[in-house]
Design an enzyme around this catalytic site. Structure first.
Site, PDB file in Angstrom:
ATOM      1  N   SER A 152      37.088  31.872  68.625  1.00 29.14           N
ATOM      2  CA  SER A 152      37.220  30.639  67.833  1.00 29.14           C
ATOM      3  C   SER A 152      38.701  30.353  67.612  1.00 29.14           C
ATOM      4  O   SER A 152      39.541  31.257  67.749  1.00 29.14           O
ATOM      5  CB  SER A 152      36.540  30.849  66.474  1.00 29.14           C
ATOM      6  OG  SER A 152      36.827  29.771  65.609  1.00 29.14           O
ATOM      7  N   TYR A 165      35.100  35.665  59.012  1.00 32.17           N
ATOM      8  CA  TYR A 165      34.928  35.041  60.327  1.00 32.17           C
ATOM      9  C   TYR A 165      36.231  35.139  61.138  1.00 32.17           C
ATOM     10  O   TYR A 165      36.216  35.499  62.315  1.00 32.17           O
ATOM     11  CB  TYR A 165      34.511  33.583  60.107  1.00 32.17           C
ATOM     12  CG  TYR A 165      34.163  32.832  61.363  1.00 32.17           C
ATOM     13  CD1 TYR A 165      32.974  33.073  62.048  1.00 32.17           C
ATOM     14  CD2 TYR A 165      35.020  31.860  61.867  1.00 32.17           C
ATOM     15  CE1 TYR A 165      32.652  32.367  63.192  1.00 32.17           C
ATOM     16  CE2 TYR A 165      34.708  31.149  63.005  1.00 32.17           C
ATOM     17  CZ  TYR A 165      33.523  31.403  63.669  1.00 32.17           C
ATOM     18  OH  TYR A 165      33.215  30.698  64.808  1.00 32.17           O
TER      19      TYR A 165
HETATM   20  P1  NAD Z   1      24.891  27.813  66.216  1.00 34.54           P
HETATM   21  O1  NAD Z   1      24.663  28.368  64.887  1.00 34.54           O
HETATM   22  O2  NAD Z   1      24.496  26.433  66.519  1.00 34.54           O
HETATM   23  O3  NAD Z   1      24.305  28.795  67.328  1.00 34.54           O
HETATM   24  C1  NAD Z   1      24.514  30.176  67.280  1.00 34.54           C
HETATM   25  C2  NAD Z   1      23.289  30.877  67.842  1.00 34.54           C
HETATM   26  O4  NAD Z   1      23.493  32.297  67.734  1.00 34.54           O
HETATM   27  C3  NAD Z   1      22.026  30.534  67.064  1.00 34.54           C
HETATM   28  O5  NAD Z   1      21.025  30.061  67.914  1.00 34.54           O
HETATM   29  C4  NAD Z   1      21.646  31.852  66.391  1.00 34.54           C
HETATM   30  O6  NAD Z   1      20.248  32.030  66.242  1.00 34.54           O
HETATM   31  C5  NAD Z   1      22.252  32.867  67.356  1.00 34.54           C
HETATM   32  N1  NAD Z   1      22.422  34.167  66.701  1.00 34.54           N
HETATM   33  C6  NAD Z   1      22.926  34.417  65.471  1.00 34.54           C
HETATM   34  N2  NAD Z   1      22.848  35.729  65.198  1.00 34.54           N
HETATM   35  C7  NAD Z   1      22.294  36.317  66.279  1.00 34.54           C
HETATM   36  C8  NAD Z   1      21.962  37.650  66.618  1.00 34.54           C
HETATM   37  N3  NAD Z   1      22.148  38.657  65.754  1.00 34.54           N
HETATM   38  N4  NAD Z   1      21.417  37.897  67.828  1.00 34.54           N
HETATM   39  C9  NAD Z   1      21.204  36.893  68.693  1.00 34.54           C
HETATM   40  N5  NAD Z   1      21.477  35.612  68.440  1.00 34.54           N
HETATM   41  C10 NAD Z   1      22.024  35.327  67.245  1.00 34.54           C
HETATM   42  O7  NAD Z   1      26.474  27.977  66.463  1.00 34.54           O
HETATM   43  P2  NAD Z   1      27.446  27.384  67.589  1.00 34.54           P
HETATM   44  O8  NAD Z   1      28.343  26.447  66.912  1.00 34.54           O
HETATM   45  O9  NAD Z   1      26.715  26.965  68.814  1.00 34.54           O
HETATM   46  O10 NAD Z   1      28.290  28.712  67.860  1.00 34.54           O
HETATM   47  C11 NAD Z   1      28.243  29.442  69.069  1.00 34.54           C
HETATM   48  C12 NAD Z   1      29.466  30.337  69.146  1.00 34.54           C
HETATM   49  O11 NAD Z   1      30.650  29.534  69.080  1.00 34.54           O
HETATM   50  C13 NAD Z   1      29.568  31.302  67.948  1.00 34.54           C
HETATM   51  O12 NAD Z   1      30.072  32.542  68.385  1.00 34.54           O
HETATM   52  C14 NAD Z   1      30.565  30.630  67.053  1.00 34.54           C
HETATM   53  O13 NAD Z   1      31.222  31.527  66.203  1.00 34.54           O
HETATM   54  C15 NAD Z   1      31.496  29.980  68.054  1.00 34.54           C
HETATM   55  N6  NAD Z   1      32.267  28.860  67.516  1.00 34.54           N
HETATM   56  C16 NAD Z   1      31.667  27.751  66.999  1.00 34.54           C
HETATM   57  C17 NAD Z   1      32.447  26.705  66.495  1.00 34.54           C
HETATM   58  C18 NAD Z   1      31.861  25.454  65.921  1.00 34.54           C
HETATM   59  O14 NAD Z   1      32.597  24.667  65.295  1.00 34.54           O
HETATM   60  N7  NAD Z   1      30.596  25.175  66.081  1.00 34.54           N
HETATM   61  C19 NAD Z   1      33.829  26.806  66.541  1.00 34.54           C
HETATM   62  C20 NAD Z   1      34.421  27.957  67.059  1.00 34.54           C
HETATM   63  C21 NAD Z   1      33.624  28.979  67.570  1.00 34.54           C
END
Ligand code: NAD
Length: 272
Positions: A152, A165
């Site tokens: 991130s 985080y």
């Molecule tokens: P999201 O919450 O929409 O999706 C994340 C998915 O991970 C969910 O479907 C959830 O069920 C799954 N998950 C959570 N814990 C789990 C576990 N223990 N085992 C298996 N699956 C699990 O989030 P997103 O925004 O799509 O994020 C995806 C990745 O991108 C994450 O690593 C997040 O930290 C990173 N990220 C997101 C953003 C943002 O702004 N959305 C920014 C930077 C980084």
């Protein structure tokens, strides 16, 4: 002569994407399948995961869903084995599953801190370990590969309320470089991707938490702060904006790229 399509495409290759039921993971699974990969989607959200895999299959691509909690080592061993058995190999792993819990440090219970590290750091470690065991020469997949760890922007800078985080995503960033250092001799590349604010369930929740804690509940103000004011491209990201650079790192187009971090944030970090 090798065409761009040959090296950009993933025909004949197998990819495993965690946290693929929704958001960035679903977009990654979709674009990797469009590029020709056979894709195993995993998540703890089973119904949604099956629907996402069905939607990808309905385009004619090969995709399957498997329930998996990334914090459980035995489930990692079983998932990698099942992927190789189902699709005949493992060439790409996208460690995407992650959680975000927002707290001031002074209010944060230790267990909350640990939960974030368990999913975001231990999950990535276990995925990388099991993929390397499979991809390395002599392993059950055995052809090397590309591991893409979703970190991130919060893994590059400190943000108030996001300390657990930030720490977890900073760990993913440097862990990926160490894994790349070990993986090179095994034919395995490891890179990290650093999204800014992306319009997903997690992204929306983060905006509303910041709004509640610091902007009197005004999400619009928070969104404006992260788009017009700080982001040169003037908008939040969409899942597909992250999936396309992941495809680049998964494919042979990036075959001489490893131990690198790719920031995907509309210019927020570079221009600040
Ligand atoms: P999201 O919450 O929409 O999706 C994340 C998915 O991970 C969910 O479907 C959830 O069920 C799954 N998950 C959570 N814990 C789990 C576990 N223990 N085992 C298996 N699956 C699990 O989030 P997103 O925004 O799509 O994020 C995806 C990745 O991108 C994450 O690593 C997040 O930290 C990173 N990220 C997101 C953003 C943002 O702004 N959305 C920014 C930077 C980084």
């Amino acid at each position: 002569m090798e065409t761009t399509n040959d090296i950009f495409g993933l025909r004949g290759k197998t990819a495993l994407v965690t946290g693929a039921s929704q958001g960035i993971g679903a977009a990654c699974a979709e674009i990797l399948a469009q590029a020709g990969a056979k894709v195993m989607l995993t998540d703890i959200l089973e119904e949604q995961g099956r629907q996402t895999a069905d939607a990808i299959r309905s385009t004619g691509a090969e995709a399957e869903f498997r329930a998996q909690d990334v914090t459980d080592e035995a489930q990692w061993e079983a998932t990698v084995a099942a992927t190789i058995e189902r699709f005949g190999g493992l060439d790409v792993l996208v460690n995407n599953a992650g959680i975000e819990i927002v707290h001031f440090i002074t209010d944060m219970p230790l267990e909350t801190w640990r939960k974030v590290q368990r999913v975001n750091v231990e999950g990535v470690f276990l995925g990388t370990k099991n993929a390397m065991l499979a991809m390395r020469p002599g392993g059950p997949a055995g052809k090397g590969g590309s591991i893409v760890n979703i970190s991130s922007l919060a893994g590059m800078t400190g943000t108030p309320l996001f300390s657990a985080y930030c720490a977890s995503k900073g760990a993913v960033r440097t862990f990926s470089k160490a894994a790349a250092a070990e993986g090179g001799a095994l034919g395995i590349r490891v890179n990290s991707v650093h999204p800014g604010f992306i319009r997903t369930k997690m992204g929306r929740a983060a905006i509303s938490h910041i709004a509640d804690l610091a902007f009197g509940g005004d999400s619009g103000q928070v969104e404006a702060l992260f788009t017009t004011a700080r982001c040169p491209l003037g908008r939040l990201g969409e899942p597909r904006d992250v999936a396309a650079p992941v495809l680049f790192l998964a494919s042979d187009l990036s075959r001489y790229v490893t131990a690198m971090e790719l920031i995907v944030d509309g210019g927020t970090f570079g221009a600040s």
